[in-house]
Motif scaffolding. Structure first.
Motif, PDB file in Angstrom:
ATOM      1  N   GLY A  76      31.370  37.968  30.381  1.00 49.74           N
ATOM      2  CA  GLY A  76      32.472  37.350  31.114  1.00 49.74           C
ATOM      3  C   GLY A  76      33.539  36.806  30.193  1.00 49.74           C
ATOM      4  N   LEU A  77      33.136  36.188  29.092  1.00 45.95           N
ATOM      5  CA  LEU A  77      34.099  35.674  28.121  1.00 45.95           C
ATOM      6  C   LEU A  77      34.862  36.828  27.461  1.00 45.95           C
ATOM      7  CD1 LEU A  77      31.883  32.911  26.454  1.00 45.95           C
ATOM      8  CD2 LEU A  77      33.782  32.562  28.044  1.00 45.95           C
ATOM      9  N   CYS A  78      34.141  37.892  27.149  1.00 41.72           N
ATOM     10  CA  CYS A  78      34.775  39.072  26.557  1.00 41.72           C
ATOM     11  C   CYS A  78      35.801  39.667  27.507  1.00 41.72           C
ATOM     12  CB  CYS A  78      33.693  40.092  26.204  1.00 41.72           C
ATOM     13  SG  CYS A  78      34.300  41.690  25.633  1.00 41.72           S
ATOM     14  N   VAL A  79      35.427  39.799  28.780  1.00 39.14           N
ATOM     15  CA  VAL A  79      36.318  40.364  29.789  1.00 39.14           C
ATOM     16  C   VAL A  79      37.537  39.481  30.002  1.00 39.14           C
ATOM     17  CG1 VAL A  79      36.499  40.810  32.279  1.00 39.14           C
ATOM     18  CG2 VAL A  79      34.581  41.742  30.980  1.00 39.14           C
ATOM     19  N   SER A  80      37.329  38.160  30.040  1.00 41.98           N
ATOM     20  CA  SER A  80      38.447  37.247  30.315  1.00 41.98           C
ATOM     21  C   SER A  80      39.524  37.330  29.250  1.00 41.98           C
ATOM     22  CB  SER A  80      37.931  35.808  30.438  1.00 41.98           C
ATOM     23  OG  SER A  80      37.442  35.326  29.196  1.00 41.98           O
ATOM     24  N   GLU A  81      39.139  37.667  28.022  1.00 38.49           N
ATOM     25  CA  GLU A  81      40.121  37.789  26.944  1.00 38.49           C
ATOM     26  C   GLU A  81      40.996  39.038  27.097  1.00 38.49           C
ATOM     27  OE1 GLU A  81      37.379  35.683  23.456  1.00 38.49           O
ATOM     28  OE2 GLU A  81      37.603  37.860  23.524  1.00 38.49           O
ATOM     29  N   ARG A  82      40.539  39.984  27.910  1.00 30.86           N
ATOM     30  CA  ARG A  82      41.256  41.253  28.043  1.00 30.86           C
ATOM     31  C   ARG A  82      41.909  41.444  29.408  1.00 30.86           C
ATOM     32  NH1 ARG A  82      37.261  41.290  24.606  1.00 30.86           N
ATOM     33  NH2 ARG A  82      37.193  42.714  22.829  1.00 30.86           N
ATOM     34  N   LEU A  83      41.658  40.517  30.321  1.00 28.57           N
ATOM     35  CA  LEU A  83      42.139  40.684  31.686  1.00 28.57           C
ATOM     36  C   LEU A  83      43.656  40.653  31.807  1.00 28.57           C
ATOM     37  CD1 LEU A  83      39.719  38.830  34.123  1.00 28.57           C
ATOM     38  CD2 LEU A  83      40.562  41.169  34.313  1.00 28.57           C
ATOM     39  N   ALA A  84      44.319  39.917  30.936  1.00 28.55           N
ATOM     40  CA  ALA A  84      45.780  39.804  31.042  1.00 28.55           C
ATOM     41  C   ALA A  84      46.439  41.178  31.007  1.00 28.55           C
ATOM     42  CB  ALA A  84      46.330  38.915  29.936  1.00 28.55           C
ATOM     43  N   ARG A  85      45.902  42.065  30.178  1.00 22.92           N
ATOM     44  CA  ARG A  85      46.462  43.419  30.059  1.00 22.92           C
ATOM     45  C   ARG A  85      46.319  44.186  31.378  1.00 22.92           C
ATOM     46  NH1 ARG A  85      43.399  47.642  28.225  1.00 22.92           N
ATOM     47  NH2 ARG A  85      41.972  46.153  27.270  1.00 22.92           N
ATOM     48  N   LEU A  86      45.148  44.054  32.015  1.00 20.08           N
ATOM     49  CA  LEU A  86      44.928  44.726  33.294  1.00 20.08           C
ATOM     50  C   LEU A  86      45.868  44.175  34.365  1.00 20.08           C
ATOM     51  CD1 LEU A  86      43.126  46.615  35.105  1.00 20.08           C
ATOM     52  CD2 LEU A  86      41.771  44.568  35.588  1.00 20.08           C
ATOM     53  N   LEU A  87      45.965  42.853  34.459  1.00 16.58           N
ATOM     54  CA  LEU A  87      46.784  42.232  35.496  1.00 16.58           C
ATOM     55  C   LEU A  87      48.269  42.505  35.270  1.00 16.58           C
ATOM     56  CD1 LEU A  87      44.896  38.829  35.851  1.00 16.58           C
ATOM     57  CD2 LEU A  87      44.660  40.904  37.240  1.00 16.58           C
ATOM     58  N   GLU A  88      48.655  42.647  34.022  1.00 18.87           N
ATOM     59  CA  GLU A  88      50.054  42.986  33.730  1.00 18.87           C
ATOM     60  C   GLU A  88      50.379  44.395  34.235  1.00 18.87           C
ATOM     61  OE1 GLU A  88      53.070  43.266  29.848  1.00 18.87           O
ATOM     62  OE2 GLU A  88      51.002  42.597  29.617  1.00 18.87           O
ATOM     63  N   SER A  89      49.393  45.276  34.163  1.00 21.27           N
ATOM     64  CA  SER A  89      49.609  46.659  34.621  1.00 21.27           C
ATOM     65  C   SER A  89      49.567  46.783  36.139  1.00 21.27           C
ATOM     66  CB  SER A  89      48.536  47.582  34.021  1.00 21.27           C
ATOM     67  OG  SER A  89      48.546  47.536  32.616  1.00 21.27           O
ATOM     68  N   HIS A  90      48.964  45.798  36.806  1.00 24.06           N
ATOM     69  CA  HIS A  90      48.821  45.832  38.266  1.00 24.06           C
ATOM     70  C   HIS A  90      49.260  44.488  38.834  1.00 24.06           C
ATOM     71  CE1 HIS A  90      46.523  49.630  38.130  1.00 24.06           C
ATOM     72  NE2 HIS A  90      45.995  49.135  37.032  1.00 24.06           N
ATOM     73  N   PRO A  91      50.557  44.295  39.038  1.00 27.04           N
ATOM     74  CA  PRO A  91      51.087  42.986  39.440  1.00 27.04           C
ATOM     75  C   PRO A  91      50.540  42.471  40.768  1.00 27.04           C
ATOM     76  CG  PRO A  91      52.848  44.441  38.679  1.00 27.04           C
ATOM     77  CD  PRO A  91      51.627  45.278  38.796  1.00 27.04           C
ATOM     78  N   ALA A  92      50.074  43.355  41.640  1.00 24.33           N
ATOM     79  CA  ALA A  92      49.582  42.907  42.947  1.00 24.33           C
ATOM     80  C   ALA A  92      48.069  42.694  42.961  1.00 24.33           C
ATOM     81  CB  ALA A  92      49.962  43.920  44.025  1.00 24.33           C
ATOM     82  N   LEU A  93      47.425  42.856  41.797  1.00 18.06           N
ATOM     83  CA  LEU A  93      45.973  42.715  41.702  1.00 18.06           C
ATOM     84  C   LEU A  93      45.612  41.315  41.221  1.00 18.06           C
ATOM     85  CD1 LEU A  93      43.153  44.225  41.681  1.00 18.06           C
ATOM     86  CD2 LEU A  93      43.592  44.652  39.245  1.00 18.06           C
ATOM     87  N   SER A  94      44.526  40.751  41.758  1.00 15.96           N
ATOM     88  CA  SER A  94      43.988  39.492  41.236  1.00 15.96           C
ATOM     89  C   SER A  94      42.480  39.637  41.093  1.00 15.96           C
ATOM     90  CB  SER A  94      44.330  38.310  42.148  1.00 15.96           C
ATOM     91  OG  SER A  94      43.734  38.462  43.419  1.00 15.96           O
ATOM     92  N   VAL A  95      41.912  38.916  40.127  1.00 14.39           N
ATOM     93  CA  VAL A  95      40.489  39.008  39.837  1.00 14.39           C
ATOM     94  C   VAL A  95      39.899  37.604  39.809  1.00 14.39           C
ATOM     95  CG1 VAL A  95      38.735  39.730  38.164  1.00 14.39           C
ATOM     96  CG2 VAL A  95      40.783  41.135  38.503  1.00 14.39           C
ATOM     97  N   GLU A  96      38.795  37.429  40.508  1.00 15.14           N
ATOM     98  CA  GLU A  96      38.047  36.176  40.466  1.00 15.14           C
ATOM     99  C   GLU A  96      36.765  36.423  39.687  1.00 15.14           C
ATOM    100  OE1 GLU A  96      35.774  32.952  43.385  1.00 15.14           O
ATOM    101  OE2 GLU A  96      37.158  34.424  44.259  1.00 15.14           O
TER     102      GLU A  96
END
Length: 299
Positions: A103-123
């Motif tokens: 989870g910590l590893c993923v959280s460090e990389r999530l910004a890139r995913l969310l930047e590519s998909h502006p309408a997506l959110s992740v909990e």
């Protein structure tokens, strides 16, 4: 009445257990969600939810409706995606549970995913034990080790890598174990997954060696174990995601390199559905790519 929107509202209310939480997820007002549910109940001529001033529960009919509502909504989503496959963008919220190190590893990389998909959110939900995916409203869950629930879809995305470690301070006082059978004479700090906190497994290259331990400290969160071993509390088996920076800095020592901890498959599970929504598929592929990019998890 837009029956698909009403079904979406019903599913979110059922998943969150709250009209207000569903309204936030759907970007609607609470009265609007309430009206959609009432209209759906009127259309179906049946009550789907029991409502009181401080509680909300599904009726028997509501429970039965969930699977059918999912099929309708997913079919509509699949149709929309198929009609604009080249321009489809992931949108909506994905609830993802996973163990803390990943989870910590993923959280460090999530910004890139969310930047590519502006309408997506992740909990992100850090959880070490299996969830009730439907009951808890979980879209995807990472589980370590074999998955026994045949009702779930399962995709293996990689393998764990862990190290037996201890702080230099501890080793200076208690000595260094060189083989698995020497572990019993040491203090052990154990990470418990799904109640398993009394054994460690190692590999000699061909066989698996199981060591029974009597830990005085057991935690169901790997980050807590990490903190405890850094202070010199004993030996611990830690994910490379937590241990590697401290090993490189000399804060932890990797022990018994000839007997590495046994590796476990990293699986992503999700409810058995024919058509995964684009938002869920997008996060699933992101997880697979994150693991694939780490050589110690990729194979």
């Amino acid at each position: 009445m837009d029956i698909v929107s009403a079904l979406r509202a019903f599913l979110r209310v059922a998943e969150t257990g709250s009209f207000s939480a569903a309204a936030i997820d759907l970007d609607l007002t609470q009265p609007a969600v309430s009206r959609q549910i009432s209209a759906l109940e009127g259309h179906l001529n049946t009550r789907l939810l029991h409502r009181t001033t401080n509680a909300l529960a599904l009726t028997v009919e509501g429970e039965q409706m969930i699977a059918m509502a999912l099929r309708v909504v997913e079919a509509v989503d699949a149709l929309a995606e198929a009609s604009c496959i080249d321009t489809a963008m992931a949108s909506g919220r994905v609830r993802l549970t996973l163990p803390a190190p990943l989870g910590l590893c993923v959280s460090e990389r999530l910004a890139r995913l969310l930047e590519s998909h502006p309408a997506l959110s992740v909990e992100l939900i850090f959880r070490e034990e299996p969830s009730d995916l439907i009951g808890d409203g979980i879209d995807l869950e990472v589980r370590l080790g074999p998955v026994s629930d045949s009702s779930l879809m399962c995709r293996r995305i990689g393998w764990t890598t862990a190290f037996l470690v201890a702080a230099p301070r501890y080793l200076a006082q208690h000595g260094t174990p060189n083989t698995p059978d020497e572990i019993s004479g040491h203090e052990c700090i154990c990470y418990s997954r799904a109640g398993d906190g009394r054994s460690w497994s190692f590999s000699n290259g061909s066989d698996e060696i199981c060591v029974r331990i009597a830990p005085r400290l057991v935690a169901n969160n790997a980050v807590a174990v990490h903190r405890a071993v850094l202070t010199g509390g004993g030996l611990a088996v830690l994910s490379h995601l937590l241990a590697c920076p401290d090993i490189e800095a000399g804060r932890l020592i990797k022990l018994m390199p000839e007997f590495p901890p046994a590796r476990l498959p990293i699986n992503v599970v999700y409810p058995s559905r024919k058509n995964l929504p684009l938002r869920v598929r997008t996060v699933l592929e992101f997880l697979a790519e994150t693991v694939r990019d780490d050589p110690l998890m990729a194979s």
